[in-house]
Every structure is written in C-alpha cells, then in structure tokens.
Design a protein around this motif. Structure first.
Motif, PDB file in Angstrom:
ATOM      1  N   ALA A 199       0.965  -1.290  -0.066  1.00 24.80           N
ATOM      2  CA  ALA A 199      -0.158   0.053   0.174  1.00 24.80           C
ATOM      3  C   ALA A 199       0.868   1.254  -0.096  1.00 24.80           C
ATOM      4  O   ALA A 199       2.050   1.276   0.699  1.00 24.80           O
ATOM      5  CB  ALA A 199      -1.022  -0.136   1.094  1.00 24.80           C
ATOM      6  N   GLU A 200       0.494   2.336  -0.693  1.00 26.44           N
ATOM      7  CA  GLU A 200       1.127   3.757  -0.857  1.00 26.44           C
ATOM      8  C   GLU A 200       0.794   4.485   0.363  1.00 26.44           C
ATOM      9  O   GLU A 200       1.711   5.485   0.538  1.00 26.44           O
ATOM     10  CB  GLU A 200       0.717   4.172  -2.281  1.00 26.44           C
ATOM     11  CG  GLU A 200       1.602   3.583  -3.367  1.00 26.44           C
ATOM     12  CD  GLU A 200       1.181   4.406  -4.652  1.00 26.44           C
ATOM     13  OE1 GLU A 200       1.054   5.560  -4.483  1.00 26.44           O
ATOM     14  OE2 GLU A 200       1.268   3.613  -5.410  1.00 26.44           O
ATOM     15  N   GLY A 201      -0.356   4.292   1.141  1.00 24.45           N
ATOM     16  CA  GLY A 201      -0.606   5.213   2.181  1.00 24.45           C
ATOM     17  C   GLY A 201      -1.055   4.336   3.334  1.00 24.45           C
ATOM     18  O   GLY A 201      -0.987   2.718   3.567  1.00 24.45           O
ATOM     19  N   GLY A 202      -1.769   4.784   4.437  1.00 23.75           N
ATOM     20  CA  GLY A 202      -2.178   4.102   5.709  1.00 23.75           C
ATOM     21  C   GLY A 202      -1.312   3.921   6.715  1.00 23.75           C
ATOM     22  O   GLY A 202      -1.451   3.208   7.525  1.00 23.75           O
ATOM     23  N   ARG A 203      -0.216   4.730   6.790  1.00 24.48           N
ATOM     24  CA  ARG A 203       0.688   4.514   7.770  1.00 24.48           C
ATOM     25  C   ARG A 203       1.269   5.738   8.453  1.00 24.48           C
ATOM     26  O   ARG A 203       2.064   5.966   9.308  1.00 24.48           O
ATOM     27  CB  ARG A 203       2.265   4.055   7.138  1.00 24.48           C
ATOM     28  CG  ARG A 203       1.949   2.728   6.619  1.00 24.48           C
ATOM     29  CD  ARG A 203       3.600   2.391   5.890  1.00 24.48           C
ATOM     30  NE  ARG A 203       3.274   0.985   5.209  1.00 24.48           N
ATOM     31  CZ  ARG A 203       2.927   0.852   3.833  1.00 24.48           C
ATOM     32  NH1 ARG A 203       2.425   1.891   3.336  1.00 24.48           N
ATOM     33  NH2 ARG A 203       2.729  -0.178   3.281  1.00 24.48           N
ATOM     34  N   GLY A 204       0.541   6.646   8.279  1.00 26.44           N
ATOM     35  CA  GLY A 204       0.510   8.183   8.533  1.00 26.44           C
ATOM     36  C   GLY A 204       0.637   8.134  10.290  1.00 26.44           C
ATOM     37  O   GLY A 204       1.396   8.746  10.903  1.00 26.44           O
TER      38      GLY A 204
END
Length: 137
Positions: A87-92
C-alpha cells in the motif's frame, strides 16, 4: 490557516521547521516534529477536508517539549491502520506514534471539527519560557 490541497503538508512542514529553528530547537527534534506535521496535515487534507473550510497548524513549546496541533473541520477521529506492505498510504498515524511521545484527538474548541495533537520531547528550553506560534503560509 491552510487551504486543503496536495501541497499543503509540504508548506506546513517548511513553516514549522522555520519557526522551530528560530526558537533554537535542535535539528533532531525539528526533523521529528516536521514529520509529525507532515503526517497530520496530510490526514487533514485527505480525511478532514470539508468544502470551504481551512485547517490550522499550531506549535507550542515549553518544559522541553513541543506540542503540534492540527485543527480541521471534520469530526471523524483518525484511526491507526495496518496497511499492507504494498500500500502507498495508511501509515501516517503509525509514523506519528513512533516519533511522538504522546498523541491524541480532542474536540475542536470552536465546536466544529477536531484537533489532533502530538508531543515531541526535545530537552530543556534554553530560556525557561514557553512559546506558541500559529503557523501559516
């Protein structure tokens, strides 16, 4: 106040870095705090966006700690996700959790939306006084 746009996280990060450098904060704490700002403002742009509403970034310092706050007009609290490796996002928020000593969410003082805050410790304040800045482009 920032307009929610794809470039906003970068601008807020630069503004916060400049304010922290002016306060004499060390580079390691500046790096941690600006990354936290980038993640929280990125979330405000992606998930906290309400048409016609801007969001505010605030930083305060005192007693060897920095507090970063991002206000947005959406009332939905952020959630920590477990993103798949590809996934490119979801770690913020995982990044915020790793860099900050504490973080949380509170209802916005104006009654509209929320404030997401994070604390980054960096050592004693040289002059023993606290400071506050609302960061704006």
């Amino acid at each position: 106040m920032y307009e929610p746009s794809p470039r906003t996280a970068h601008q807020a990060r630069r503004d916060v870095a400049a304010a922290l450098a002016a306060w004499g904060v060390g580079q390691a704490a500046i790096c941690d705090a600006t990354q936290v700002v980038a993640e929280l403002t990125g979330n405000a742009v992606r998930h906290g966006r309400v048409p016609g509403r801007r969001f505010l970034v605030r930083i305060t310092r005192g007693a060897g700690r920095l507090q970063v706050e991002v206000d947005d007009a959406a009332s939905t609290p952020p959630t920590v996700m477990r993103a798949p490796d590809e996934a490119e996002g979801g770690r913020g928020l995982r990044i915020v959790d790793a860099l900050a000593d504490a973080w949380g969410v509170a209802p916005r003082a104006s009654g509209i939306g929320k404030t997401v805050w994070a604390i980054v410790r960096y050592g004693p304040v040289p002059d023993g006084r606290g400071s506050e800045a609302a960061v704006a482009p």
